[in-house]
Design a protein around this motif. Structure first.
Motif, PDB file in Angstrom:
ATOM      1  N   ILE A 314       0.851  -1.181   0.000  1.00 30.55           N
ATOM      2  CA  ILE A 314       0.000   0.000   0.000  1.00 30.55           C
ATOM      3  C   ILE A 314       0.893   1.239   0.000  1.00 30.55           C
ATOM      4  N   ASP A 315       0.340   2.325  -0.468  1.00 27.86           N
ATOM      5  CA  ASP A 315       1.099   3.568  -0.634  1.00 27.86           C
ATOM      6  C   ASP A 315       0.989   4.433   0.618  1.00 27.86           C
ATOM      7  N   ILE A 316       1.834   4.161   1.591  1.00 28.73           N
ATOM      8  CA  ILE A 316       1.885   4.972   2.808  1.00 28.73           C
ATOM      9  C   ILE A 316       3.348   5.231   3.159  1.00 28.73           C
ATOM     10  N   THR A 317       3.556   6.134   4.099  1.00 23.93           N
ATOM     11  CA  THR A 317       4.910   6.445   4.548  1.00 23.93           C
ATOM     12  C   THR A 317       5.128   6.104   6.014  1.00 23.93           C
ATOM     13  N   GLY A 318       4.112   5.592   6.695  1.00 29.43           N
ATOM     14  CA  GLY A 318       4.288   5.226   8.088  1.00 29.43           C
ATOM     15  C   GLY A 318       2.974   4.968   8.795  1.00 29.43           C
ATOM     16  N   ILE A 319       3.088   4.639  10.085  1.00 29.79           N
ATOM     17  CA  ILE A 319       1.939   4.364  10.937  1.00 29.79           C
ATOM     18  C   ILE A 319       1.819   5.476  11.964  1.00 29.79           C
ATOM     19  N   LEU A 320       0.602   5.932  12.213  1.00 30.92           N
ATOM     20  CA  LEU A 320       0.370   7.052  13.120  1.00 30.92           C
ATOM     21  C   LEU A 320      -0.699   6.714  14.147  1.00 30.92           C
ATOM     22  N   PHE A 321      -0.529   7.275  15.347  1.00 30.38           N
ATOM     23  CA  PHE A 321      -1.603   7.281  16.319  1.00 30.38           C
ATOM     24  C   PHE A 321      -2.351   8.606  16.215  1.00 30.38           C
ATOM     25  N   GLU A 322      -3.448   8.710  16.917  1.00 30.06           N
ATOM     26  CA  GLU A 322      -4.312   9.888  16.810  1.00 30.06           C
ATOM     27  C   GLU A 322      -3.588  11.176  17.177  1.00 30.06           C
ATOM     28  N   ASP A 323      -2.658  11.093  18.124  1.00 32.50           N
ATOM     29  CA  ASP A 323      -1.942  12.295  18.550  1.00 32.50           C
ATOM     30  C   ASP A 323      -0.771  12.638  17.645  1.00 32.50           C
ATOM     31  N   GLY A 324      -0.603  11.914  16.550  1.00 33.77           N
ATOM     32  CA  GLY A 324       0.478  12.184  15.612  1.00 33.77           C
ATOM     33  C   GLY A 324       1.751  11.412  15.879  1.00 33.77           C
ATOM     34  N   THR A 325       1.777  10.650  16.972  1.00 32.40           N
ATOM     35  CA  THR A 325       2.950   9.848  17.298  1.00 32.40           C
ATOM     36  C   THR A 325       3.163   8.775  16.247  1.00 32.40           C
ATOM     37  N   ARG A 326       4.407   8.632  15.802  1.00 28.11           N
ATOM     38  CA  ARG A 326       4.742   7.603  14.818  1.00 28.11           C
ATOM     39  C   ARG A 326       5.094   6.303  15.523  1.00 28.11           C
ATOM     40  N   THR A 327       4.820   5.195  14.864  1.00 28.75           N
ATOM     41  CA  THR A 327       5.210   3.891  15.391  1.00 28.75           C
ATOM     42  C   THR A 327       5.502   2.970  14.220  1.00 28.75           C
ATOM     43  N   ARG A 328       5.901   1.751  14.508  1.00 25.47           N
ATOM     44  CA  ARG A 328       6.127   0.743  13.472  1.00 25.47           C
ATOM     45  C   ARG A 328       5.841  -0.620  14.070  1.00 25.47           C
ATOM     46  N   PHE A 329       5.394  -1.538  13.256  1.00 27.96           N
ATOM     47  CA  PHE A 329       5.137  -2.908  13.696  1.00 27.96           C
ATOM     48  C   PHE A 329       5.971  -3.864  12.857  1.00 27.96           C
ATOM     49  N   ASN A 330       6.544  -4.864  13.531  1.00 27.47           N
ATOM     50  CA  ASN A 330       7.205  -5.931  12.796  1.00 27.47           C
ATOM     51  C   ASN A 330       6.217  -7.088  12.623  1.00 27.47           C
ATOM     52  N   GLN A 331       6.680  -8.160  12.014  1.00 31.25           N
ATOM     53  CA  GLN A 331       5.774  -9.276  11.731  1.00 31.25           C
ATOM     54  C   GLN A 331       5.233  -9.905  13.006  1.00 31.25           C
ATOM     55  N   GLU A 332       6.072 -10.025  14.020  1.00 27.09           N
ATOM     56  CA  GLU A 332       5.619 -10.633  15.276  1.00 27.09           C
ATOM     57  C   GLU A 332       4.506  -9.814  15.909  1.00 27.09           C
ATOM     58  N   GLN A 333       4.662  -8.489  15.904  1.00 31.31           N
ATOM     59  CA  GLN A 333       3.627  -7.630  16.467  1.00 31.31           C
ATOM     60  C   GLN A 333       2.350  -7.694  15.628  1.00 31.31           C
ATOM     61  N   GLY A 334       2.518  -7.720  14.301  1.00 33.15           N
ATOM     62  CA  GLY A 334       1.368  -7.818  13.427  1.00 33.15           C
ATOM     63  C   GLY A 334       0.591  -9.097  13.645  1.00 33.15           C
ATOM     64  N   ASN A 335       1.321 -10.188  13.890  1.00 35.15           N
ATOM     65  CA  ASN A 335       0.662 -11.476  14.112  1.00 35.15           C
ATOM     66  C   ASN A 335      -0.148 -11.494  15.400  1.00 35.15           C
TER      67      ASN A 335
END
Length: 486
Positions: A314-335
């Motif tokens: 998908i065409d995105i540049t990152g993951i965001l929470f409502e307050d604008g905080t950036r985060t990232r998930f690896n495969q283990e977290q996604g699972n």
């Protein structure tokens, strides 16, 4: 007609029209659009609109590439579908509930600086509402929206000088409430609003809704429950799936899993997403990007949704929470999210991908425990079976109310079995058989014109995991010692 005796032939003009009827994936979004930029905005309120490209979005919705996604959720959907860098995809159906005659507040004594008799209002001013004293719009001044979403004032009367004092109606998006999204149906006027408008999408646009979403409101349980109810039976017989979001205030994986269960987001026709993501510098609901990826994937498969959108870019540049905080998930977290039926986004294989092949009903260890639930494990299973149901209705619509004899029943069986065989040959099903079972067609039903066919299918499962067991063996040592003597 003159007397004729013999064989004749005539060439006549064709009356056949190209049908827009589609059983591909047609998403339907309910939300807010910047229709205040249109003079004839009334026809863009609580009306299903088919959007095929950006130009149609501009003329039908007032869309601009610079729109704030938080304010105009339908602009976010348009941008994600038609401006993404992977594969612009459509069409989509949109239903706007934002009404400039209802959701506005008056602005008095605003001031605009004129340069060469031209000024701009960088605000959500309703087109046609600008007042300059006793001067007349269209005669003394002209107003129009630019492509970047600003209201341009062009002064015609030389008596108007800078700075000019104006008043106007300003759009107030905060006045849009849950009730506007949910909508209702008034039988006295035959008028529908909000989600209720989806019931007439087929009649209005000649397309079957297949995926429904109301980004920005999906995470509100009362809205979600209305969407679920609607998906079960659209317009009396169509079925659809929906894509919803978990409340973006949730900030941990454990909180997301608990929120999903406690708010009863557990339906098998629902795909639940979390958290939000970033697209070209703006925060956007993940439900939108998931639907875009669904439509892209289905398009590559001739409209048959037998392949999951999971692990697709998908065409995105990152993951965001409502307050604008950036985060990232690896495969283990996604699972950890997937095992509770939550679809997310991870960075995998050098790209951002949707991660989660299940619907909201899925829970690891429970869904697989009963054989009756095997067909409900994967999103592709559920979506394919809904597709088959809608497809049968579309292709056999002309038969309704026609006389039917045994040869007709056999003809339906042969045609439908050929369709199933074609899907099997393409790998879109593993097995498919349709039958006309006598016990399910009692005389009391047949004399009333009710005929029932039964179809059994085995969906093609996705390769959810691949495991290669590596074990050490000493057999290779022999290659060092065999034949090595002096």
């Amino acid at each position: 007609m003159p007397y004729k005796h013999g064989a004749y032939g005539e060439l006549i003009e064709s009356t056949q029209q190209i049908s827009t009827l589609s059983q591909g994936t047609i998403p339907v979004y309910v939300g807010t659009a910047p229709v205040h930029r249109l003079l004839d905005y009334k026809k863009s309120i609580n009306t299903p609109l088919l959007i095929n490209n950006l130009d149609e979005a501009k003329t039908k919705l007032g869309y601009s590439d610079n729109d704030r996604f938080e304010d105009f959720t339908l602009s976010a959907a348009v941008y994600a579908h038609f401006k993404n860098k992977i594969q612009p995809i459509g069409p989509i159906v949109v239903i706007n509930v934002l009404n400039p005659e209802e959701h506005f507040k008056d602005v008095e004594n605003d001031s605009v600086i004129l340069v060469n008799k031209i000024g701009y209002i960088d605000n959500y001013a309703v087109l046609g509402s600008v007042k300059i004293g006793e001067f007349v719009s269209g005669t003394d001044y002209k107003e129009e929206y630019t492509t970047d979403g600003k209201l341009k004032l062009t002064i015609i009367n030389p008596e108007i000088s800078s700075p000019v004092s104006i008043s106007y109606k300003k759009l107030d998006i905060s006045l849009v409430e849950n009730s506007h999204i949910i909508g209702n149906y008034d039988p006295a006027t035959d008028r529908r609003t909000g989600l209720s408008c989806i019931n007439t999408v087929y009649e209005d646009l000649n397309v079957v809704p297949s995926v429904i979403s109301a980004p920005g409101w999906n995470h509100i349980p009362e809205v979600e429950s209305e969407i679920i109810s609607l998906c079960a039976e659209i317009g009396g017989h169509w079925k659809a799936t929906c894509v919803t979001d978990i409340d973006p205030v949730v900030k941990t994986i454990d909180e997301a899993k608990n929120w999903k269960v406690s708010h009863n987001y557990i339906n098998k026709i629902e795909k639940v997403c979390w958290p939000k993501v970033e697209l070209d510098g703006q925060s956007i609901w993940m439900s939108i990007l998931t639907i875009v990826r669904m439509q892209q994937t289905d398009f590559s498969n001739a409209g048959v949704p037998y392949e999951s959108c999971s692990n697709k870019q998908i065409d995105i540049t990152g993951i965001l929470f409502e307050d604008g905080t950036r985060t990232r998930f690896n495969q283990e977290q996604g699972n950890k999210l997937n095992e509770k039926g939550i679809t997310t986004v991870i960075f995998y294989g050098g790209k951002w991908v949707v991660w989660g092949p299940h619907m909201a009903n899925y829970e690891y260890g429970i869904t697989e425990a009963e054989s009756s639930h095997y067909g409900d494990i994967f999103d592709s299973n559920i979506r394919t079976n809904i597709y088959l149901s809608n497809d049968f209705q579309l292709r056999n619509a002309a038969i309704i109310d026609s006389p039917i004899v045994r040869n007709d029943l056999d003809g339906i069986l042969n045609t439908e079995q050929m369709r199933l065989n074609s899907l099997i040959a393409d790998g879109k099903l593993l097995y498919g058989k349709i039958e006309f079972i006598v016990e399910e067609n009692q005389n009391s039903d047949v004399v009333q014109g009710n005929f029932t066919f039964s179809t059994a299918v085995t969906n093609t499962p996705p390769a959810k995991s691949l495991t290669n067991k590596i074990q050490y063996t000493s057999q290779g040592i022999n290659k060092l010692t065999d034949g090595g003597g002096i």
